[in-house]
Design an enzyme around this catalytic site. Structure first.
Site, PDB file in Angstrom:
ATOM      1  N   ASP A   1       0.993  -1.564  -0.400  1.00  0.00           N
ATOM      2  CA  ASP A   1      -0.008  -0.244  -0.068  1.00  0.00           C
ATOM      3  C   ASP A   1       0.524   1.035   0.038  1.00  0.00           C
ATOM      4  OD1 ASP A   1      -1.681  -1.003   1.142  1.00  0.00           O
ATOM      5  OD2 ASP A   1      -2.487  -1.106   2.059  1.00  0.00           O
TER       6      ASP A   1
HETATM    7  P1  NAP Z   1       0.435  -3.826   3.207  1.00  0.00           P
HETATM    8  O1  NAP Z   1       0.306  -2.852   1.790  1.00  0.00           O
HETATM    9  O2  NAP Z   1      -0.669  -4.571   4.418  1.00  0.00           O
HETATM   10  O3  NAP Z   1       1.398  -4.964   2.636  1.00  0.00           O
HETATM   11  C1  NAP Z   1       2.151  -6.040   2.917  1.00  0.00           C
HETATM   12  C2  NAP Z   1       2.356  -6.788   1.956  1.00  0.00           C
HETATM   13  O4  NAP Z   1       3.532  -8.326   2.095  1.00  0.00           O
HETATM   14  C3  NAP Z   1       1.966  -8.079   1.031  1.00  0.00           C
HETATM   15  O5  NAP Z   1       1.027  -7.609  -0.094  1.00  0.00           O
HETATM   16  C4  NAP Z   1       1.349  -9.187   2.032  1.00  0.00           C
HETATM   17  O6  NAP Z   1       1.593  -9.926   0.034  1.00  0.00           O
HETATM   18  C5  NAP Z   1       3.427  -9.334   1.855  1.00  0.00           C
HETATM   19  N1  NAP Z   1       3.992  -9.852   2.769  1.00  0.00           N
HETATM   20  C6  NAP Z   1       2.924 -10.309   3.858  1.00  0.00           C
HETATM   21  N2  NAP Z   1       3.556 -11.081   4.510  1.00  0.00           N
HETATM   22  C7  NAP Z   1       5.210 -12.195   3.952  1.00  0.00           C
HETATM   23  C8  NAP Z   1       6.664 -12.284   3.813  1.00  0.00           C
HETATM   24  N3  NAP Z   1       6.179 -13.807   5.357  1.00  0.00           N
HETATM   25  N4  NAP Z   1       7.058 -12.473   3.068  1.00  0.00           N
HETATM   26  C9  NAP Z   1       7.141 -11.419   2.284  1.00  0.00           C
HETATM   27  N5  NAP Z   1       5.882 -10.727   1.960  1.00  0.00           N
HETATM   28  C10 NAP Z   1       5.112 -10.880   2.226  1.00  0.00           C
HETATM   29  O7  NAP Z   1       1.963  -3.102   3.828  1.00  0.00           O
HETATM   30  P2  NAP Z   1       2.628  -1.538   3.910  1.00  0.00           P
HETATM   31  O8  NAP Z   1       2.750  -1.443   2.668  1.00  0.00           O
HETATM   32  O9  NAP Z   1       3.626  -1.830   5.428  1.00  0.00           O
HETATM   33  O10 NAP Z   1       1.506  -0.696   4.008  1.00  0.00           O
HETATM   34  C11 NAP Z   1       0.900  -0.971   5.579  1.00  0.00           C
HETATM   35  C12 NAP Z   1      -1.053  -0.454   5.229  1.00  0.00           C
HETATM   36  O11 NAP Z   1      -0.874  -0.461   6.371  1.00  0.00           O
HETATM   37  C13 NAP Z   1      -1.305   0.231   5.167  1.00  0.00           C
HETATM   38  O12 NAP Z   1      -2.564   0.189   4.098  1.00  0.00           O
HETATM   39  C14 NAP Z   1      -1.717   0.957   6.049  1.00  0.00           C
HETATM   40  O13 NAP Z   1      -2.954   2.023   6.306  1.00  0.00           O
HETATM   41  C15 NAP Z   1      -1.814  -0.188   6.928  1.00  0.00           C
HETATM   42  N6  NAP Z   1      -2.043  -0.233   8.471  1.00  0.00           N
HETATM   43  C16 NAP Z   1      -0.720   0.798   9.080  1.00  0.00           C
HETATM   44  C17 NAP Z   1      -0.960   1.029  10.620  1.00  0.00           C
HETATM   45  C18 NAP Z   1       0.569   1.619  11.166  1.00  0.00           C
HETATM   46  O14 NAP Z   1       0.217   2.273  11.868  1.00  0.00           O
HETATM   47  N7  NAP Z   1       1.436   1.161  10.489  1.00  0.00           N
HETATM   48  C19 NAP Z   1      -1.302  -0.110  11.752  1.00  0.00           C
HETATM   49  C20 NAP Z   1      -3.021  -0.462  10.883  1.00  0.00           C
HETATM   50  C21 NAP Z   1      -2.962  -0.835   8.922  1.00  0.00           C
HETATM   51  P3  NAP Z   1       1.753 -11.679  -0.553  1.00  0.00           P
HETATM   52  O15 NAP Z   1       0.590 -11.598   0.816  1.00  0.00           O
HETATM   53  O16 NAP Z   1       1.776 -11.492  -1.703  1.00  0.00           O
HETATM   54  O17 NAP Z   1       3.365 -11.872   0.853  1.00  0.00           O
END
Ligand code: NAP
Length: 460
Positions: free
Chosen positions: A385
């Site tokens: 994201d």
């Molecule tokens: P993300 O958009 O959730 O993407 C994480 C990616 O990691 C997934 O597409 C997944 O794809 C991959 N993944 C998961 N496990 C893995 C593994 N073992 N090895 C390799 N890849 C793996 O994460 P982000 O880019 O860090 O963005 C954060 C999101 O979470 C935002 O939408 C944010 O708003 C939200 N959020 C943030 C917080 C905060 O405070 N930081 C709290 C709650 C929510 P695969 O499944 O294909 O591997």
């Protein structure tokens, strides 16, 4: 007014709370901040215990022991990735305690409750109960017990606000007629319902901000309880909690380019299904770690973009190993830190600090974005994201408006993830299909370990 010995002890605990907040704002001092907070709380609880007459020592001791027995293993075992939902549960229990003590105080004192006390009591009961159900829903969404998407229905905002309005009207009536004891259960039920409706209507992507807002409500309700119990420590500690939660919510809203009103009433997180169906038919080219090692061979500047997947895979140590090798070969390596990467504020900073990455190699989004155009390779490790250009280009996307890392401006973009699955917000990422993108599928730790071996081999 002369200060009593207990007041001095309370000032000491408040000093420790303030110091802990200050220290926790820096990765380097955050552990000491935690110790200061624990010391402040131990001093606050034990001094209060001994300063006041306790009628049922057995019940109080039993509650403390039960809290320690349940809380310690949870605290020790909960993975870093589940900290947001664990925090939500802390708010839920804290605010439930505040609301129940408020109700007990009311029935102890009714019908002779003055206007000021009654107005504070009813606001505190409403805030406590709505924070309880709101936090339980936030926990359930983050834990995947219920779907993360917002519950949207016609008249959602009107019915939520009408519920809150009815609770507030009853609170006003009770303030003027404190003897009307039947009001309290109805007012409490309405507050419980409002918390439920409020957070059910908010999408998973906004849950971190919601948790910060609920943190703020829990603090304010505790401060209000301090007035009722005439406990200055609770007033100031609650105010610290309330204001720090509020500031965090403001910072997170800014990072996601959202206003509070938009978070609370914006229907964010509704997936644009039709578009996803179209995009699923496209294909991407998968690459091997040897292909990536070859590209890295001639690279002078590399930016590593960590995300939630790095946390899941616990790949931060091998990420650092790769960065060290590239740096030894003369490449410039930076880490791009998005403010909401991972699942909690500061998630990536904590993990990379744990792996020993020097703080000056972490570049915040605003500083790193102009540098992507001069970057040879951006290696995206389990982030999705926070790199998704839909946040800029697709007004119908749940991510729209969130500032993202401009990884697509780098000459080559390497995505390390297990599949084509979208990230937290459920939105497809256009970048997977770019010509300059190299998708390397697999668990981040495993892929990076192989990549380190391939890079080492290509050096020999
Ligand atoms: P993300 O958009 O959730 O993407 C994480 C990616 O990691 C997934 O597409 C997944 O794809 C991959 N993944 C998961 N496990 C893995 C593994 N073992 N090895 C390799 N890849 C793996 O994460 P982000 O880019 O860090 O963005 C954060 C999101 O979470 C935002 O939408 C944010 O708003 C939200 N959020 C943030 C917080 C905060 O405070 N930081 C709290 C709650 C929510 P695969 O499944 O294909 O591997």
């Amino acid at each position: 007014m002369s200060l009593q010995p207990l007041d001095y002890i309370y000032i000491l605990s408040l000093f420790l709370f303030a110091v802990s907040l200050k220290m926790m704002s820096e990765v380097r001092s955050s552990r000491f901040g935690n110790v200061a907070a624990i010391a402040g709380m131990v001093i606050a609880v034990t001094s209060t215990y001994f300063a006041f007459p306790v009628q049922r020592t057995d019940l109080l001791t039993g509650a403390v022991v039960a809290g320690i027995v349940v809380g310690t293993p949870i605290g020790l075992k909960v993975p870093m990735t589940a900290v947001p939902q664990r925090t939500a549960m802390s708010h839920a229990f804290g605010s439930l305690a505040v609301a129940l003590v408020g109700v007990a105080e009311y029935y102890n004192r009714a019908p002779s409750v003055d206007i000021f006390t009654m107005s504070v009591l009813s606001s505190e009961i409403i805030l406590g109960f709505l924070t309880f159900t709101g936090s339980c829903v936030a926990f359930s969404k983050l834990q995947g017990i219920i779907p993360g998407r917002p519950l949207v229905y016609a008249g959602r905002n009107v019915s939520s606000l009408a519920t809150l309005g009815a609770a507030a009207a009853l609170a006003a009536y009770l303030t003027l007629n404190p003897g009307q004891e039947f009001i309290v259960p109805i007012m409490s039920m309405l507050a419980l319902l409002f918390g439920l409706l409020l957070v059910m209507g908010i999408g998973g992507a906004d849950m971190p901000t919601v948790i910060a807002i609920l943190n703020s409500y829990a603090g304010i309700s505790a401060a209000a309880l301090g007035f009722i119990l005439d406990n200055r420590l609770l007033i100031v500690a609650g105010a610290l909690d309330g204001s720090s939660g509020f500031i965090l919510a403001v910072i997170m809203s800014r990072a996601m380019n959202r206003s509070f009103a938009n978070v609370l009433f914006g229907n964010v997180g509704v997936a644009a299904k039709a578009r996803i169906d179209v995009e699923e038919k496209r294909v991407v080219q998968a690459y091997t770690v040897d292909d990536v090692a070859t590209v890295l061979d001639g690279s002078r500047s590399v930016v590593i973009v960590p995300g939630y997947g790095m946390a899941v895979a616990q790949a931060q140590f091998v990420v650092k190993e790769l960065a060290d090798i590239l740096q030894q070969r003369g490449a410039d390596v930076k880490y791009a830190i998005h403010p909401v990467a991972g699942r909690m504020p500061g998630h990536m900073n904590v993990l990379l600090a744990e792996a020993g990455v020097p703080y000056d190699q972490l570049w915040e989004m605003d500083r790193i974005n102009p540098l992507f155009a001069e970057t040879d390779v951006a290696i995206v490790v389990g982030a999705n994201d926070v790199t998704n250009p839909a946040a800029r280009t697709r007004p119908d996307s749940p991510l729209y408006g969130m500032p993202v890392l401009d990884v697509e401006k780098a000459r080559t973009v390497v995505f390390i993830k297990r599949s084509m699955a979208p990230g937290f917000s459920g939105v497809e990422n256009e970048l997977f299909y770019m010509d300059k993108t190299m998708m390397v599928f697999g668990d981040a730790k495993k892929v990076l370990t192989e990549l380190v071996a391939a890079v080492n081999k290509s050096r020999q």
